[in-house]
Design an enzyme around this catalytic site. Sequence first.
Site, PDB file in Angstrom:
ATOM      1  N   ASN A  11       0.781  -1.197  -0.027  1.00  0.00           N
ATOM      2  CA  ASN A  11       0.011   0.055  -0.047  1.00  0.00           C
ATOM      3  C   ASN A  11       0.688   1.064  -0.032  1.00  0.00           C
ATOM      4  O   ASN A  11       1.533   1.537   1.018  1.00  0.00           O
ATOM      5  CB  ASN A  11      -0.870  -0.162   1.310  1.00  0.00           C
ATOM      6  CG  ASN A  11      -1.660   1.079   1.222  1.00  0.00           C
ATOM      7  OD1 ASN A  11      -1.913   1.953   0.404  1.00  0.00           O
ATOM      8  ND2 ASN A  11      -2.609   1.285   2.605  1.00  0.00           N
ATOM      9  N   TRP A  12       1.042   1.842  -1.225  1.00  0.00           N
ATOM     10  CA  TRP A  12       1.758   2.965  -1.294  1.00  0.00           C
ATOM     11  C   TRP A  12       1.272   4.256  -0.581  1.00  0.00           C
ATOM     12  O   TRP A  12       2.000   5.380  -0.659  1.00  0.00           O
ATOM     13  CB  TRP A  12       2.373   3.219  -2.873  1.00  0.00           C
ATOM     14  CG  TRP A  12       2.807   1.916  -3.368  1.00  0.00           C
ATOM     15  CD1 TRP A  12       3.512   0.865  -2.756  1.00  0.00           C
ATOM     16  CD2 TRP A  12       3.435   1.827  -4.804  1.00  0.00           C
ATOM     17  NE1 TRP A  12       4.127  -0.065  -3.569  1.00  0.00           N
ATOM     18  CE2 TRP A  12       3.990   0.730  -4.935  1.00  0.00           C
ATOM     19  CE3 TRP A  12       3.350   2.561  -5.714  1.00  0.00           C
ATOM     20  CZ2 TRP A  12       4.771  -0.040  -5.785  1.00  0.00           C
ATOM     21  CZ3 TRP A  12       3.731   2.185  -7.112  1.00  0.00           C
ATOM     22  CH2 TRP A  12       4.637   0.834  -7.085  1.00  0.00           C
ATOM     23  N   LYS A  13      -0.081   4.324  -0.268  1.00  0.00           N
ATOM     24  CA  LYS A  13      -0.503   5.360   0.173  1.00  0.00           C
ATOM     25  C   LYS A  13      -0.424   6.713  -0.501  1.00  0.00           C
ATOM     26  O   LYS A  13      -0.163   6.527  -1.837  1.00  0.00           O
ATOM     27  CB  LYS A  13       0.000   5.675   1.541  1.00  0.00           C
ATOM     28  CG  LYS A  13      -0.278   4.243   2.528  1.00  0.00           C
ATOM     29  CD  LYS A  13      -0.148   4.634   4.159  1.00  0.00           C
ATOM     30  CE  LYS A  13      -0.262   3.212   4.779  1.00  0.00           C
ATOM     31  NZ  LYS A  13      -0.127   3.383   6.057  1.00  0.00           N
ATOM     32  N   HIS A  96      -9.659   1.367   5.345  1.00  0.00           N
ATOM     33  CA  HIS A  96      -8.378   1.356   5.832  1.00  0.00           C
ATOM     34  C   HIS A  96      -8.612   2.165   7.116  1.00  0.00           C
ATOM     35  O   HIS A  96      -9.346   3.073   6.980  1.00  0.00           O
ATOM     36  CB  HIS A  96      -7.576   1.981   4.741  1.00  0.00           C
ATOM     37  CG  HIS A  96      -5.871   1.967   5.494  1.00  0.00           C
ATOM     38  ND1 HIS A  96      -5.770   2.869   6.234  1.00  0.00           N
ATOM     39  CD2 HIS A  96      -5.083   0.975   5.151  1.00  0.00           C
ATOM     40  CE1 HIS A  96      -4.243   2.405   6.569  1.00  0.00           C
ATOM     41  NE2 HIS A  96      -3.935   1.322   6.081  1.00  0.00           N
ATOM     42  N   GLU A  98      -6.678   4.770   8.317  1.00  0.00           N
ATOM     43  CA  GLU A  98      -6.718   6.031   7.911  1.00  0.00           C
ATOM     44  C   GLU A  98      -7.807   6.700   7.080  1.00  0.00           C
ATOM     45  O   GLU A  98      -8.078   7.797   7.517  1.00  0.00           O
ATOM     46  CB  GLU A  98      -5.213   6.094   6.821  1.00  0.00           C
ATOM     47  CG  GLU A  98      -4.084   5.813   7.638  1.00  0.00           C
ATOM     48  CD  GLU A  98      -2.984   5.442   6.984  1.00  0.00           C
ATOM     49  OE1 GLU A  98      -2.903   5.269   5.648  1.00  0.00           O
ATOM     50  OE2 GLU A  98      -2.047   5.051   7.545  1.00  0.00           O
ATOM     51  N   GLU A 168      -5.887  -5.419  10.873  1.00  0.00           N
ATOM     52  CA  GLU A 168      -4.687  -4.129  11.060  1.00  0.00           C
ATOM     53  C   GLU A 168      -4.928  -3.182  12.244  1.00  0.00           C
ATOM     54  O   GLU A 168      -5.994  -2.249  11.982  1.00  0.00           O
ATOM     55  CB  GLU A 168      -4.950  -3.165   9.841  1.00  0.00           C
ATOM     56  CG  GLU A 168      -4.534  -3.690   8.539  1.00  0.00           C
ATOM     57  CD  GLU A 168      -3.785  -2.724   7.630  1.00  0.00           C
ATOM     58  OE1 GLU A 168      -2.559  -3.058   7.303  1.00  0.00           O
ATOM     59  OE2 GLU A 168      -4.221  -1.531   7.235  1.00  0.00           O
ATOM     60  N   GLY A 174       2.002   2.191  10.875  1.00  0.00           N
ATOM     61  CA  GLY A 174       2.522   3.270  10.709  1.00  0.00           C
ATOM     62  C   GLY A 174       3.319   3.450  11.788  1.00  0.00           C
ATOM     63  O   GLY A 174       3.933   4.683  12.046  1.00  0.00           O
ATOM     64  N   SER A 214       2.923  -2.464  10.565  1.00  0.00           N
ATOM     65  CA  SER A 214       4.401  -2.229  10.815  1.00  0.00           C
ATOM     66  C   SER A 214       5.143  -3.275  10.342  1.00  0.00           C
ATOM     67  O   SER A 214       6.078  -3.825  11.044  1.00  0.00           O
ATOM     68  CB  SER A 214       4.524  -1.802  12.137  1.00  0.00           C
ATOM     69  OG  SER A 214       4.122  -0.457  12.337  1.00  0.00           O
ATOM     70  N   GLY A 235       2.655  -1.218   4.464  1.00  0.00           N
ATOM     71  CA  GLY A 235       2.793   0.319   4.093  1.00  0.00           C
ATOM     72  C   GLY A 235       4.142   0.599   3.821  1.00  0.00           C
ATOM     73  O   GLY A 235       4.512   0.424   2.843  1.00  0.00           O
TER      74      GLY A 235
HETATM   75  P1  PGA Z   1       2.479   0.116   7.652  1.00  0.00           P
HETATM   76  O1  PGA Z   1       0.965   0.284   6.950  1.00  0.00           O
HETATM   77  O2  PGA Z   1       3.075  -1.146   7.151  1.00  0.00           O
HETATM   78  O3  PGA Z   1       3.354   1.326   7.284  1.00  0.00           O
HETATM   79  O4  PGA Z   1       2.306   0.054   9.156  1.00  0.00           O
HETATM   80  C1  PGA Z   1       0.262  -0.725   7.028  1.00  0.00           C
HETATM   81  C2  PGA Z   1      -1.034  -0.337   6.117  1.00  0.00           C
HETATM   82  O5  PGA Z   1      -1.571   0.917   6.465  1.00  0.00           O
HETATM   83  O6  PGA Z   1      -1.680  -1.050   5.536  1.00  0.00           O
END
Ligand code: PGA
Length: 261
Positions: A11-13, A96, A98, A168, A174, A214, A235
């Site tokens: 997931n490149w966000k 997600h 976020e 998650e 993150g 993470s 991520g």
């Molecule tokens: P992260 O993100 O690996 O940076 O914790 C995971 C995600 O948001 O799917």
Amino acid sequence: MTRNKKLVIGNWKMNFTVHEASLLLNKLSKLIKIRHDVEVVLAPPMIALQTLSLQVDLRQFKLAAQNLYWRDHGAYTGETSASQLRSLVKYAIIGHSERRNIFGENGKEIRSKMAAAIRNNICPILCVGENAIERASGETYDVLHDQIVGGLANITSHDMENVVIAYEPVWAVGTGKDATPDGALAAIKSIRSQLRHLYGDKKAKETKVLYGGSVNTDVAAGYLSLGEIDGLLVGEASLDANAFSRIVGIAHRESGESRRE
Ligand code: PGA
């Protein structure tokens, strides 16, 4: 969807220009071998999907949208619908943390998005997970229950063949603090028992459930070695071609197929 392949999703966000995204795909295509036991999915920013869809070798990578809107078309400024995405992606990340926490996405929107994905032949990846406060007050399983029951409210048993669930925990996304394989295992077992309750034993056993939060090259094997965990949603570590390709390599090593080689 069968569970015999591990699924590794990057997931490149909100990172990379279209050009940078294209360069990263190019690097990954040199580093990652086509394997029958691992499906690798890239979720670039929306603006890069068109370019990457022309560049990608679909035997090597599938594409995912990071979000979609639940109406198919109309006066919805700034949104992108599942019907606009369906020719570009196989998957879409839905709900997600976020999106839930920064953009205030609620349960009703998430279940409408799940239905829109299914209606447009896109496989939704439903993200669920408790936050730090809920965890500290022992509400993890209640939160997972509500998010699973709510998120899947429009999904029939037949539709479940195309649904992926990602556990998650919000406190792990993150933050550099992963959930630990044992912690994730307990939560994923409770998700599977919810699925059993909603759709029966066979569907619960067939549904892919991933871990995300993470994940990096140091911890990936711990999750992937557990038969109960069908893959990873990555991520930060997916922004680095070497790190992500090593995680895909670990998924291959931990899969049943490589052990038989
Ligand atoms: P992260 O993100 O690996 O940076 O914790 C995971 C995600 O948001 O799917």
